[in-house]
Design an enzyme around this catalytic site. Structure first.
Site, mmCIF file in Angstrom:
data_model
loop_
_atom_site.group_PDB
_atom_site.id
_atom_site.type_symbol
_atom_site.label_atom_id
_atom_site.label_comp_id
_atom_site.label_asym_id
_atom_site.label_seq_id
_atom_site.Cartn_x
_atom_site.Cartn_y
_atom_site.Cartn_z
ATOM 1 N N ASP A 12 -53.324 4.565 22.980
ATOM 2 C CA ASP A 12 -54.234 4.941 23.566
ATOM 3 C C ASP A 12 -55.730 5.751 23.438
ATOM 4 O OD1 ASP A 12 -53.043 4.879 26.075
ATOM 5 O OD2 ASP A 12 -51.579 6.303 26.123
ATOM 6 N N LYS A 15 -59.147 1.964 22.983
ATOM 7 C CA LYS A 15 -59.373 0.795 22.300
ATOM 8 C C LYS A 15 -60.049 -0.270 23.253
ATOM 9 C CE LYS A 15 -54.951 0.010 22.463
ATOM 10 N NZ LYS A 15 -54.201 1.754 22.456
ATOM 11 N N GLY A 17 -62.305 0.791 25.885
ATOM 12 C CA GLY A 17 -63.800 0.749 25.208
ATOM 13 C C GLY A 17 -64.441 0.705 23.993
ATOM 14 N N GLY A 39 -52.235 0.411 28.686
ATOM 15 C CA GLY A 39 -53.526 1.025 29.997
ATOM 16 C C GLY A 39 -54.295 1.513 29.490
ATOM 17 N N HIS A 40 -55.231 0.761 29.686
ATOM 18 C CA HIS A 40 -57.266 0.198 28.870
ATOM 19 C C HIS A 40 -57.516 0.736 30.100
ATOM 20 C CE1 HIS A 40 -55.483 -2.620 25.577
ATOM 21 N NE2 HIS A 40 -54.843 -1.417 25.870
ATOM 22 N N THR A 41 -59.093 2.374 29.229
ATOM 23 C CA THR A 41 -59.475 2.089 31.022
ATOM 24 C C THR A 41 -61.084 1.196 30.286
ATOM 25 O OG1 THR A 41 -58.462 4.054 30.725
ATOM 26 C CG2 THR A 41 -61.115 4.203 31.878
ATOM 27 N N GLN A 225 -51.091 -0.506 22.133
ATOM 28 C CA GLN A 225 -50.531 0.837 21.845
ATOM 29 C C GLN A 225 -50.803 0.464 20.276
ATOM 30 O OE1 GLN A 225 -48.148 -3.038 23.143
ATOM 31 N NE2 GLN A 225 -48.846 -1.734 24.779
ATOM 32 N N GLY A 438 -66.938 7.595 19.450
ATOM 33 C CA GLY A 438 -66.570 7.907 20.848
ATOM 34 C C GLY A 438 -67.139 9.470 20.599
ATOM 35 N N GLY A 440 -67.585 10.667 24.274
ATOM 36 C CA GLY A 440 -67.488 10.773 25.730
ATOM 37 C C GLY A 440 -67.139 9.253 26.743
HETATM 38 P P1 GDP Z 1 -56.077 2.620 24.921
HETATM 39 O O1 GDP Z 1 -54.887 2.164 25.744
HETATM 40 O O2 GDP Z 1 -56.539 2.527 23.700
HETATM 41 O O3 GDP Z 1 -57.731 1.537 25.561
HETATM 42 O O4 GDP Z 1 -57.180 3.804 25.695
HETATM 43 P P2 GDP Z 1 -56.270 4.832 27.220
HETATM 44 O O5 GDP Z 1 -57.706 4.218 28.003
HETATM 45 O O6 GDP Z 1 -55.485 4.831 27.363
HETATM 46 O O7 GDP Z 1 -57.083 6.366 26.671
HETATM 47 C C1 GDP Z 1 -58.713 6.764 26.860
HETATM 48 C C2 GDP Z 1 -58.678 6.999 27.183
HETATM 49 O O8 GDP Z 1 -60.259 7.875 27.414
HETATM 50 C C3 GDP Z 1 -59.557 6.805 28.838
HETATM 51 O O9 GDP Z 1 -59.551 7.777 29.757
HETATM 52 C C4 GDP Z 1 -60.767 6.712 27.801
HETATM 53 O O10 GDP Z 1 -61.959 6.737 29.264
HETATM 54 C C5 GDP Z 1 -61.346 7.623 27.547
HETATM 55 N N1 GDP Z 1 -61.904 7.923 26.363
HETATM 56 C C6 GDP Z 1 -62.105 7.024 25.240
HETATM 57 N N2 GDP Z 1 -63.276 7.114 24.240
HETATM 58 C C7 GDP Z 1 -63.574 8.387 24.639
HETATM 59 C C8 GDP Z 1 -64.678 9.489 23.657
HETATM 60 O O11 GDP Z 1 -65.008 9.259 23.104
HETATM 61 N N3 GDP Z 1 -63.821 11.088 24.637
HETATM 62 C C9 GDP Z 1 -63.833 10.658 25.781
HETATM 63 N N4 GDP Z 1 -63.833 12.444 25.966
HETATM 64 N N5 GDP Z 1 -62.847 10.501 26.405
HETATM 65 C C10 GDP Z 1 -62.572 8.905 25.662
HETATM 66 P P1 IMO Z 2 -52.106 1.374 25.114
HETATM 67 O O1 IMO Z 2 -52.057 0.313 24.036
HETATM 68 C C1 IMO Z 2 -49.383 4.589 24.373
HETATM 69 C C2 IMO Z 2 -45.127 3.858 24.552
HETATM 70 C C3 IMO Z 2 -43.839 4.415 25.502
HETATM 71 C C4 IMO Z 2 -42.517 4.468 24.780
HETATM 72 C C5 IMO Z 2 -42.671 3.127 23.862
HETATM 73 C C6 IMO Z 2 -41.833 1.949 24.391
HETATM 74 O O2 IMO Z 2 -52.634 1.886 26.425
HETATM 75 O O3 IMO Z 2 -52.095 2.497 24.030
HETATM 76 P P2 IMO Z 2 -42.299 0.065 25.639
HETATM 77 O O4 IMO Z 2 -42.807 0.119 27.530
HETATM 78 O O5 IMO Z 2 -43.408 -0.436 25.537
HETATM 79 O O6 IMO Z 2 -41.240 -0.740 25.734
HETATM 80 O O7 IMO Z 2 -42.143 1.940 25.209
HETATM 81 O O8 IMO Z 2 -44.101 2.759 23.657
HETATM 82 N N1 IMO Z 2 -46.234 3.026 24.721
HETATM 83 C C7 IMO Z 2 -47.398 3.647 24.460
HETATM 84 N N2 IMO Z 2 -48.040 4.182 24.255
HETATM 85 N N3 IMO Z 2 -49.979 3.837 25.042
HETATM 86 C C8 IMO Z 2 -49.458 2.597 24.722
HETATM 87 O O9 IMO Z 2 -50.403 1.400 25.321
HETATM 88 C C9 IMO Z 2 -48.250 2.243 25.047
HETATM 89 N N4 IMO Z 2 -47.322 1.132 25.751
HETATM 90 C C10 IMO Z 2 -45.810 1.584 25.160
HETATM 91 O O10 IMO Z 2 -44.334 4.659 25.739
HETATM 92 O O11 IMO Z 2 -42.764 5.209 24.349
HETATM 93 MG MG MG Z 3 -54.422 3.249 27.089
#
Ligand code: GDP
Ligand code: IMO
Ligand code: MG
Length: 454
Positions: A12, A15, A17, A39-41, A225, A438, A440
Site C-alpha cells: 500500500d 504502487k 498510482g 489492492g491497487h488504486t 505487496q 506523491g 495527493g
Molecule cells: P498500492 O497497493 O501500493 O497500489 O497502494 P493502495 O492503492 O492500496 O493505497 C494507496 C492509497 O493512497 C490509495 O488510496 C491512493 O489513491 C493513495 N495515494 C497514493 N499516493 C498518494 C499520495 O502521495 N498522497 C495521498 N494523500 N494519497 C496517495
Molecule cells: P498491495 O499490493 C498490504 C498482507 C496481509 C497479511 C500478509 C499475508 O495492495 O500493497 P496474504 O493474503 O497475502 O496471504 O496475506 O500480507 N498483505 C498486504 N498488505 N498490501 C497488500 O497488497 C497486501 N497483500 C497481502 O495483510 O499480513
Molecule cells: Mg494496496
C-alpha cells in the site's frame, strides 16, 4: 526496456498510482507475483478504480499481463474485467499459462488455517494465496494452462481434492461443501477455461514479453505487496507467500535477470509506515486491535500517540483497499528501507504521501535500531530479533499544508523546504535518486522529477 515497480515497505505504498503515472510510456504492464490479495488504486478521468488482480495499466488501455509467478482466481479476474467493461473500458488482459489457479478450497483453507494459527497468523486477506503457493511448491497445483485441457484438469483435481477434503474434515474438523467437490470444481473451472480460450487470453508469458521488448516496446513490471512482506526477505511468518522483491520480476515473468537488470527498479516509499496484518512494527504509533501484538486499547495506550495515529490514518485514508481493515501506522522505518534498497537494487525512488504529514509540528523517522545494546542500521534476519529492536528516532521540522495541486504543477522546488530536507535524507540514506514525489491521491498530484522511460 523494463521498469520494475516494487513496494519497499509493507504494501500500500501507492504502487498503483506510480504504475499509472509512468505507465503512459509503457506498452505492456505485467504483474509478476501475488494475486487478488493486492489492492491497487488508480484514479482515471476523476474516476477511482480499485483493482486487485487486473494490472493497473489496463485502465489506461495498456495490455495487462498476469505473469507465471501470479496466482489467479478466475472468478475475481472475470468480475474485474466485467466491471471495467461496465464502466466503459475495454481492458486487454492476458494470463500466463504457467500461472497457478486459486480454487475455492484454497480460500476455504486460508480462512481455516488463519483461525488455527493464533499468534502465528499473518492476518491474511483470506484470498487463498498461501494455500495456492503451497500446492505450487508441492507440485499438486492446477495451472491456468490446465483449465484449457479438460483431461488434465480432471486428473489434477481427482488427485488433489480428496487430500484437501481430508485436511479440512479430519485435521481441522470442518464441514466441507462444493468447494471440495471434484465434479462441481471440474464443471466450473472448465467453463473458466473455455472463456479464457474464447477471449484468447492465455500466453506463454516470457516469450510474449521478450518479443515485445525485442520489438522496441516498453514493459512495466508491477509488483504487488512489498519487500517486508516477501516470503524470503520479509518478516516471516507475517508475510505473503510470494516474492515481491525485484528478483521475483524475472522468475515471475520468464524474462532473464539481465533483461530486468538492464532496466530500472523503482522503490515505492510511503513517507510513513502502514501495515495491514500482524507482527512486530518498531516505529508503530498507537495500535490496532487484533493486529498489533499484545495490544489493548484500554490499557496503557499513550493518548497523544493514539491521537497522532488516528490523524495519520484518517488523513491518509489508511483502511485496506481489499478488506477495509484499519491499517496500523507508524513513522518511517529507515532500517527497513535500507534492507529494501539492498534486496531490490533500487535505481530510483518514488516517495508518496508527503501531503498526509503536512501540518504536523515535527515528523520523526526511525533512523536506526537499538538491538541488544548495539546500534544497527538494517533489519536483522529473524522476526523475533526484529521484535526486540527499539527504534532510535531522528526528528525533522514539519512542513505546512499547501496547495498540493499547484506544487505538482510547479515542480520539485515548489515542495516546502522542510519536506525537501526529509526527501533528501531518504534519498541519501538509500543512495538512490528521487524520481517522483506523491503529494495527493489524484493522478496529477505527483511531482515528476524523472521519467525512467526517457
Ligand atoms: P498500492 O497497493 O501500493 O497500489 O497502494 P493502495 O492503492 O492500496 O493505497 C494507496 C492509497 O493512497 C490509495 O488510496 C491512493 O489513491 C493513495 N495515494 C497514493 N499516493 C498518494 C499520495 O502521495 N498522497 C495521498 N494523500 N494519497 C496517495
Ligand atoms: P498491495 O499490493 C498490504 C498482507 C496481509 C497479511 C500478509 C499475508 O495492495 O500493497 P496474504 O493474503 O497475502 O496471504 O496475506 O500480507 N498483505 C498486504 N498488505 N498490501 C497488500 O497488497 C497486501 N497483500 C497481502 O495483510 O499480513
Ligand atoms: Mg494496496
Amino acid at each position: 526496456m523494463t521498469v520494475t515497480i516494487v513496494g519497499s515497505q509493507l504494501g500500500d505504498e501507492g504502487k498503483g498510482g506510480v504504475v499509472d503515472l509512468y505507465g503512459d510510456a509503457a506498452d505492456v504492464v505485467a504483474r509478476y507475483q501475488g494475486g487478488d490479495n493486492a489492492g491497487h488504486t488508480v484514479v482515471h478521468d476523476g474516476e477511482k478504480y480499485k483493482l486487485s488482480l487486473v494490472p493497473s495499466g489496463a485502465v489506461r488501455g495498456k495490455i495487462g499481463v498476469l505473469g507465471n509467478g501470479c496466482v489467479v482466481n478466475p472468478e475475481t479476474l472475470f468480475d474485474e474485467i466485467d466491471t471495467l467493461r461496465d464502466r466503459g473500458l475495454d481492458p486487454d488482459v492476458r494470463v500466463a499459462e504457467r500461472a497457478h489457479v486459486i480454487l475455492p478450497y484454497h480460500r476455504a483453507l486460508d480462512g481455516i488455517e488463519e483461525e488455527e494459527k493464533e499468534d502465528l497468523a499473518a492476518g491474511t486477506t483470506k484470498r487463498g494465496i498461501g494455500p495456492t503457493y503451497e500446492d505450487k511448491a508441492g507440485r499438486r497445483g492446477v495451472r491456468v494452462g490446465d483449465l484449457l485441457d479438460p483431461d488434465t484438469l480432471r486428473e489434477r483435481l481427482e488427485y488433489v481434492v480428496p487430500q484437501k477434503k481430508a485436511l479440512a474434515e479430519e485435521v481441522f474438523d470442518k464441514e466441507t461443501g462444493e468447494a471440495f467437490d471434484v465434479d462441481h470444481l471440474y464443471d466450473t473451472y472448465r467453463e473458466y477455461g473455455e472463456r479464457l480460450a474464447e477471449e484468447e487470453m492465455t500466453v506463454d508469458c516470457g516469450t510474449f514479453l521478450q518479443e515485445r521488448i525485442d520489438a522496441g516496446e516498453n514493459v512495466m513490471l508491477e509488483g504487488a505487496q512489498g519487500t517486508s512482506l516477501d516470503i524470503d526477505h520479509g518478516v516471516y511468518p507475517y508475510v505473503t507467500s510470494s516474492n515481491p522483491t525485484a528478483g521475483g520480476a524475472t522468475v515471475g515473468t520468464g524474462l532473464g535477470p539481465t533483461v530486468v537488470g538492464d532496466g530500472e527498479v523503482i522503490g515505492i516509499v510511503k513517507a510513513y509506515l502502514s501495515r495491514v496484518g500482524t507482527g512486530p512494527l518498531p516505529t508503530e504509533l498507537g495500535g490496532v486491535e487484533e493486529q498489533t501484538p499484545d495490544y489493548d486499547a484500554d490499557e496503557g495506550a499513550d493518548a497523544d500517540e493514539e491521537e497522532l495515529a488516528t490523524y495519520i490514518r484518517d488523513e491518509g485514508g489508511e483502511y485496506g483497499t481489499v478488506t477495509g481493515r484499519p491499517r496500523r501506522v507508524g513513522w518511517l522505518d529507515m532500517p527497513m528501507l535500507r534492507h529494501a534498497a539492498r534486496a531490490n537494487g533500487f535505481t530510483g525512488l518514488a516517495v508518496n504521501h508527503i501531503d498526509v504529514l503536512a501540518g504536523l509540528d515535527e515528523v520523526k523517522v526511525g533512523h536506526s535500531y537499538e538491538f541488544d545494546g548495539e546500534e544497527i542500521f538494517t533489519m536483522p534476519p529473524t522476526t523475533e530479533q526484529w521484535g526486540r529492536c527499539e527504534a532510535t528516532f531522528k526528528t525533522f521540522e514539519g512542513w505546512p499544508d499547501v496547495d498540493w495541486a499547484a506544487v505538482a504543477e510547479d515542480g520539485y522546488e515548489a515542495i516546502p523546504e522542510n519536506a525537501r530536507t526529509y526527501l533528501e535524507y531518504v534519498s541519501d540514506e538509500l543512495d538512490a535518486p528521487v524520481y517522483a514525489v506523491g503529494v495527493g491521491p489524484g493522478r496529477g498530484e505527483t511531482v515528476v522529477v524523472e521519467n525512467p522511460y526517457e
